[in-house]
Design a protein around this motif. Structure first.
Motif, PDB file in Angstrom:
ATOM      1  N   THR A   1      -3.854   2.769  -9.866  1.00 44.64           N
ATOM      2  CA  THR A   1      -3.126   2.684  -8.597  1.00 44.64           C
ATOM      3  C   THR A   1      -4.043   2.472  -7.388  1.00 44.64           C
ATOM      4  O   THR A   1      -3.588   2.095  -6.324  1.00 44.64           O
ATOM      5  CB  THR A   1      -2.353   4.001  -8.358  1.00 44.64           C
ATOM      6  N   HIS A   2      -5.321   2.748  -7.575  1.00 47.00           N
ATOM      7  CA  HIS A   2      -6.244   2.735  -6.444  1.00 47.00           C
ATOM      8  C   HIS A   2      -7.403   1.765  -6.659  1.00 47.00           C
ATOM      9  O   HIS A   2      -7.819   1.537  -7.794  1.00 47.00           O
ATOM     10  CB  HIS A   2      -6.859   4.127  -6.238  1.00 47.00           C
ATOM     11  N   ALA A   3      -7.907   1.219  -5.545  1.00 48.82           N
ATOM     12  CA  ALA A   3      -9.210   0.560  -5.602  1.00 48.82           C
ATOM     13  C   ALA A   3     -10.238   1.680  -5.652  1.00 48.82           C
ATOM     14  O   ALA A   3     -10.095   2.689  -4.959  1.00 48.82           O
ATOM     15  CB  ALA A   3      -9.417  -0.301  -4.365  1.00 48.82           C
TER      16      ALA A   3
ATOM     17  N   THR B   1     -10.831   2.444 -14.989  1.00 49.06           N
ATOM     18  CA  THR B   1     -11.183   1.062 -14.673  1.00 49.06           C
ATOM     19  C   THR B   1     -12.692   0.932 -14.561  1.00 49.06           C
ATOM     20  O   THR B   1     -13.367   1.877 -14.153  1.00 49.06           O
ATOM     21  CB  THR B   1     -10.522   0.556 -13.373  1.00 49.06           C
TER      22      THR B   1
ATOM     23  N   GLU C   1      -8.534  -4.065   1.858  1.00 52.60           N
ATOM     24  CA  GLU C   1      -8.084  -3.726   0.510  1.00 52.60           C
ATOM     25  C   GLU C   1      -6.572  -3.507   0.503  1.00 52.60           C
ATOM     26  O   GLU C   1      -6.048  -2.819   1.358  1.00 52.60           O
ATOM     27  CB  GLU C   1      -8.829  -2.464   0.045  1.00 52.60           C
ATOM     28  N   ARG C   2      -5.884  -4.105  -0.468  1.00 52.86           N
ATOM     29  CA  ARG C   2      -4.423  -3.967  -0.534  1.00 52.86           C
ATOM     30  C   ARG C   2      -4.015  -2.604  -1.078  1.00 52.86           C
ATOM     31  O   ARG C   2      -3.032  -2.024  -0.668  1.00 52.86           O
ATOM     32  CB  ARG C   2      -3.823  -5.069  -1.402  1.00 52.86           C
ATOM     33  N   ARG C   3      -4.783  -2.117  -2.024  1.00 56.28           N
ATOM     34  CA  ARG C   3      -4.420  -0.842  -2.655  1.00 56.28           C
ATOM     35  C   ARG C   3      -5.005   0.328  -1.870  1.00 56.28           C
ATOM     36  O   ARG C   3      -5.962   0.149  -1.114  1.00 56.28           O
ATOM     37  CB  ARG C   3      -4.978  -0.800  -4.081  1.00 56.28           C
ATOM     38  N   PRO C   4      -4.467   1.526  -2.045  1.00 55.24           N
ATOM     39  CA  PRO C   4      -5.164   2.688  -1.489  1.00 55.24           C
ATOM     40  C   PRO C   4      -6.532   2.813  -2.156  1.00 55.24           C
ATOM     41  O   PRO C   4      -6.725   2.315  -3.265  1.00 55.24           O
ATOM     42  CB  PRO C   4      -4.265   3.860  -1.852  1.00 55.24           C
TER      43      PRO C   4
ATOM     44  N   LYS D   1      -2.902   2.113   4.842  1.00 55.38           N
ATOM     45  CA  LYS D   1      -3.424   2.484   3.525  1.00 55.38           C
ATOM     46  C   LYS D   1      -4.209   3.796   3.644  1.00 55.38           C
ATOM     47  O   LYS D   1      -4.608   4.189   4.740  1.00 55.38           O
ATOM     48  CB  LYS D   1      -4.352   1.393   3.011  1.00 55.38           C
TER      49      LYS D   1
END
Ligand code: GDP
Length: 369
Positions: free
Chosen positions: A69-71, A95, A156-159, A210
């Protein structure tokens, strides 16, 4: 319903039941509006560490699956790369893909080549199973590289979840973020030279809506620093740019690293040993055949830290032998000293013994600088 309260210093969930667990607040402090946990309180006011166990399972639970769900922003300590690129972390997080903030660049020589260091670090990260997306050389202390890193995080798009070993400077970096984005709740994280300060999550909101979440720092295995006392860390962890110390050594010579360990040049042509350790650490050169006697006579006094009478004593030293036999042209190598710095060898044939307290694992790596 009772809301969960967290420590403004380290993010641990506060509790008043067990002084030996994280987030403990003494009963008389409990009614205060935003009490610090005992650990942060002591650290802040007396510079003391209260050891708190953050078990591996607990750590795992905190970071498990964040990668879905996160960077992931992995913070690495340039002074202790081996201790801060944890080989199993990407499995917990789920990841391999990480943005990397390589912190404490202020400690490296002014003339370092950033491209070379970046490429070198990418190599080290890949070896340990990471897939680095981008590497930022930063200093949370001098603010070098922070604008570039922050821009990347904003885009960054993700949290973003910040992960890393204890003591890499994660809290210092997050404090910079907090100041930069004027977070409503002006929490300041407890930063310290002492490992394991951040115990649980703290969330910071970025202008794009974010969030950045902090995670606890895990203590790396095989390093010397978690064994050291606050006054020892003051000496051993550099606070200023490191002045490399060059020793032209012959085989049969020894360098004592205070009383923490020793490096013996066992075999090979006369060559430079370049030490990257804290400017405050006393290094003593002697003949290898006299090393035992010198240590017996001067440990705890001339050769320190650790000081005489330290309680508890550090584990006895163990010897680690490194053999350099280049097949082609010699390439510079670093002999990593388990968290207190490294020695650069020029890569010509040599046999070198490193003595460090039992449990600490030095290693040979390609040269960083
Ligand atoms: P954390 O355990 O990862 O949260 O680390 P802290 O933020 O508490 O920092 C650990 C130690 O590293 C402290 O002594 C900090 O002062 C020091 N530190 C943090 N960032 C930097 C930096 O950019 N440069 C230098 N030289 N020291 C730093």
């Amino acid at each position: 319903t009772e809301t969960v309260r967290t420590c403004p210093g380290c993010g641990a969930v506060l509790q008043k039941d067990d002084p030996n667990r994280q987030g403990y607040v003494p009963p008389e402090q409990w009614e205060r509006k935003a009490p610090l946990c005992l650990r942060c309180h002591r650290l802040l006011h007396y510079g003391e560490v209260v050891p708190v166990k953050l078990e591996a399972d607990e750590y795992r639970r905190q970071v498990e699956g964040l990668g879905a769900t996160h960077a992931i922003l992995l913070v690495v300590d340039l002074f202790d790369v081996e201790g801060s690129v944890l080989p199993e972390l990407h499995r917990f997080v789920g990841t391999r893909r990480v943005i990397v903030a390589a912190n404490k660049v202020d400690l490296l020589p002014q003339a370092h080549n950033p491209e070379r260091i970046r490429a070198w670090l990418i190599g080290r990260l890949r070896e340990r199973g990471y897939d680095p997306e981008e590497v930022f050389l930063i200093s949370a202390k001098s603010e070098t590289g922070l604008p570039e890193l922050f821009r990347r995080l904003e885009a960054e798009r993700r949290p973003v979840a910040v992960v890393g070993a204890a003591n890499v400077g994660k809290s210092s970096l997050l404090n910079r973020l907090i100041v930069r984005y004027g977070v409503k709740e002006r929490v300041r994280l407890t930063t310290s030279r002492l490992p394991g300060t951040t115990l649980a999550r703290v969330t910071i909101a970025l202008p794009n809506g974010k969030t950045v979440v902090d995670t606890p720092g895990v203590l790396p295995p095989g390093r010397l620093t978690p064994l050291l006392l606050p006054e020892e860390l003051k000496i051993v962890l550099p606070r200023r740019r490191i002045d490399p110390r060059i020793y032209q050594l012959q085989a049969g010579q020894t360098l004592f690293l205070g009383g923490l360990g020793r490096v013996d040049f066992v075999e090979g042509e006369r060559q430079p040993f370049v030490l990257y350790v804290s400017n405050e650490l006393y290094v003593h050169r002697t003949k290898r055949e006299r090393a035992e006697a010198v240590y017996a006579a001067h440990r705890g006094r001339l050769l320190r830290p650790p000081a005489e009478g330290r309680v508890p004593p550090l584990p006895e030293w163990r010897r680690h032998r490194f053999v350099i036999r280049p097949k082609g042209a010699p390439e510079k190598r670093d002999l990593d000293l388990g968290g207190i710095g490294w020695v650069v060898l020029n890569g010509v044939p040599a046999v070198v013994d490193v003595y460090l307290p039992h449990g600490v694992a030095p290693e040979l790596r390609p040269a960083m600088i």
